[in-house]
Design an enzyme around this catalytic site. Sequence first.
Site, PDB file in Angstrom:
ATOM      1  N   SER A 185      -1.472   0.668  -5.239  1.00  0.00           N
ATOM      2  CA  SER A 185      -2.838   0.942  -4.763  1.00  0.00           C
ATOM      3  C   SER A 185      -3.042   2.399  -4.349  1.00  0.00           C
ATOM      4  CB  SER A 185      -3.264  -0.036  -3.665  1.00  0.00           C
ATOM      5  OG  SER A 185      -2.404   0.012  -2.553  1.00  0.00           O
ATOM      6  N   ASN A 207       0.811  -1.217   0.000  1.00  0.00           N
ATOM      7  CA  ASN A 207       0.000   0.000   0.000  1.00  0.00           C
ATOM      8  C   ASN A 207       0.847   1.270   0.000  1.00  0.00           C
ATOM      9  OD1 ASN A 207      -2.417   1.677   2.091  1.00  0.00           O
ATOM     10  ND2 ASN A 207      -2.551   1.375  -0.102  1.00  0.00           N
TER      11      ASN A 207
END
Length: 154
Positions: free
Chosen positions: A14, A10
């Site tokens: 993303s 992350n």
Amino acid sequence: MRVLFVCLGNICRSPMAEAVLRMKVNKAGLSGKIAVDSAGTGSWHIGDPPHRGTQKQLAAAAIPFDQMKARQINASDFQRFDRIIAMDRNNERDLIQMTDARNRAKVSRFMTLLHDQPHPDVPDPYYTGRFDEVYELIDRGTDQLIKELARQIR
């Protein structure tokens, strides 16, 4: 409609997809109807800002990313989000293993948005360094996604 993008840590793919789609949602006047977030399957970078390479690509496109911090996906995300989009097959597999049959239909893979691409995964720029390539894929894929989402909510 709530959309969650998921990659490994992350910090690269993303959050880039989150920021790009959020900008497109705002431009389309759909910010009150579509919420966007991102998470990782791993816990290594919890609380960290996006990777410098992601920041550079987003800044070059004038897409805001401040306030973004990495987080790990949790069980409640499968209830809160309508679409959970994995950036590659490994994360897609991990997401499917994390949830029950009822929520599996919410999980898809980002590259299915781009029918002209021979590769099934968004490459991980953490290892390749090709943040520009990833941005281009995400920009094109989120164009398709915003069209789909707009049709679903209207």
